[in-house]
Motif scaffolding. Structure first.
Motif, PDB file in Angstrom:
ATOM      1  N   ASN A 160       0.816  -1.222   0.000  1.00  0.00           N
ATOM      2  CA  ASN A 160       0.000   0.000   0.000  1.00  0.00           C
ATOM      3  C   ASN A 160       0.848   1.271   0.000  1.00  0.00           C
ATOM      4  N   SER A 162      -4.388  -3.206  -0.829  1.00  0.00           N
ATOM      5  CA  SER A 162      -5.655  -3.499  -0.159  1.00  0.00           C
ATOM      6  C   SER A 162      -6.780  -2.819  -0.926  1.00  0.00           C
ATOM      7  N   ARG A 163      -7.745  -3.608  -1.366  1.00  0.00           N
ATOM      8  CA  ARG A 163      -8.818  -3.079  -2.200  1.00  0.00           C
ATOM      9  C   ARG A 163      -9.663  -2.041  -1.474  1.00  0.00           C
ATOM     10  N   ASP A 211      -8.582   0.143   0.872  1.00  0.00           N
ATOM     11  CA  ASP A 211      -7.699   1.129   1.496  1.00  0.00           C
ATOM     12  C   ASP A 211      -8.357   2.507   1.421  1.00  0.00           C
ATOM     13  N   GLU A 239      -3.840  -8.214  -4.911  1.00  0.00           N
ATOM     14  CA  GLU A 239      -4.790  -7.399  -4.148  1.00  0.00           C
ATOM     15  C   GLU A 239      -5.446  -8.222  -3.055  1.00  0.00           C
ATOM     16  N   HIS A 240      -5.536  -7.633  -1.888  1.00  0.00           N
ATOM     17  CA  HIS A 240      -6.339  -8.229  -0.821  1.00  0.00           C
ATOM     18  C   HIS A 240      -7.767  -7.732  -0.986  1.00  0.00           C
ATOM     19  N   ALA A 250      -9.181  -5.802   2.996  1.00  0.00           N
ATOM     20  CA  ALA A 250      -8.384  -5.130   4.024  1.00  0.00           C
ATOM     21  C   ALA A 250      -8.260  -3.635   3.764  1.00  0.00           C
ATOM     22  N   HIS A 254      -5.747   0.015   4.742  1.00  0.00           N
ATOM     23  CA  HIS A 254      -4.363   0.425   4.504  1.00  0.00           C
ATOM     24  C   HIS A 254      -3.382  -0.400   5.332  1.00  0.00           C
ATOM     25  N   LEU A 300      -2.713  -3.445   6.130  1.00  0.00           N
ATOM     26  CA  LEU A 300      -2.905  -4.858   5.799  1.00  0.00           C
ATOM     27  C   LEU A 300      -2.273  -5.788   6.834  1.00  0.00           C
ATOM     28  N   ASP A 312      -4.889  -6.039   9.517  1.00  0.00           N
ATOM     29  CA  ASP A 312      -6.180  -6.616   9.159  1.00  0.00           C
ATOM     30  C   ASP A 312      -6.106  -8.108   8.856  1.00  0.00           C
ATOM     31  N   SER A 332      -8.273 -15.194   1.286  1.00  0.00           N
ATOM     32  CA  SER A 332      -8.396 -14.397   2.496  1.00  0.00           C
ATOM     33  C   SER A 332      -9.167 -15.147   3.552  1.00  0.00           C
TER      34      SER A 332
END
Length: 267
Positions: free
Chosen positions: A103, A202-203, A205, A226-227, A230, A232, A234, A237, A264
């Motif tokens: 991020n 993080s998608r 964020d 990409e998570h 989560a 920013h 990560l 989270d 995840s």
């Protein structure tokens, strides 16, 4: 075996990694893990934070040498820390074996509204305004939590831990602004790091738009993962997912887009 160097972001320190270093060890990466504080934070809270990323990088390299560590290193870095990692790999390529960037953003590839989302300003200003004093600090840490985290199940425990960290080593508002200035000015060079590079975004964020990571990975031909939910922070989270993603990428050999990532664990 090359040590893993972990670098956090704006005003945060080694203790804010929380569970992540242990998760990284448990993932099968058995090299030494070093959580290093940036100037103005943690063990170095009494130092004046540089207003350039390059000066921060120079501090990190010197600190590792004093502590008896030698390159090449593998670096896992978040946000501002990832800018330091990029500068390090670009200026001293022989010292970095692998990069994991979480991020982050660069002025060269992303605009100001992407690097700090306009919707983040109210909470960021609230945190800055309520910087000092125990009651004010709870408000500040709550604003930071809302801005950077999506996991809410341990929010009260998080806030208690973060307030305790702050009270034992309080970063100043001035150093926070100096770090922010360094981040805002950072451009880096157009050359991709020579080492294998993993970019994680993080998608959800709310602080830095994930398109910053997308642009960075595309410009460098780096692996991008990409998570799905989560924020920013990560490592806060979903530390298990992050550790397993890094281990899978390392296990892939050179580290390319075929890296296997576990699903995840959910919000």
């Amino acid at each position: 075996m090359s040590a893993w160097i972990l670098l956090r972001g704006l005003t945060r320190e080694a203790r804010h990694w929380a569970q992540f270093p242990a998760r990284l060890r448990a993932s099968g990466l058995d090299a030494e893990i070093v959580c290093l504080d940036l100037p103005g934070s943690g063990q170095h809270v009494d130092l004046r934070a540089p207003t350039s990323i390059a000066a921060t990088t120079d501090f990190v390299r010197a600190r590792l040498a004093v502590d008896g560590h030698a390159p090449p290193y593998r670096v896992v870095a978040l946000s501002l820390g990832a800018m330091v990692a990029v500068d390090w790999a670009q200026r001293f390529p022989a010292e970095i074996e692998r990069l994991v960037l979480i991020n982050t953003s660069m002025h060269r590839y992303s605009g100001p509204h992407e690097r700090l989302r306009p919707s983040a300003w109210p909470r960021a200003l609230r945190a800055a305004w309520r910087w000092r004093g125990r009651q004010d600090r709870r408000v500040a840490e709550a604003a930071i939590h809302a801005l950077t985290c999506r996991r809410e199940d341990e929010r009260e425990a998080d806030l208690a831990a973060w307030i305790e960290i702050y009270e034992s080593a309080p970063p100043t508002r001035t150093n926070a602004l100096r770090q922010l200035l360094a981040a805002a000015r950072f451009r880096g060079t157009p050359l991709a790091p020579r080492c294998p590079t993993l970019v994680l975004a993080s998608r959800d964020d709310a602080l830095v738009h994930p398109v910053c990571s997308t642009k960075l990975a595309a410009a460098w031909g780096a692996t991008l993962i990409e998570h799905p939910w989560a924020g920013h922070d990560l490592p806060h989270d979903d530390p298990a997912w992050l550790a397993d993603a890094i281990a899978a990428w390392v296990g892939d050999g050179v580290g390319n887009a075929s890296a296997v990532v576990v699903p995840s664990t959910g919000a």
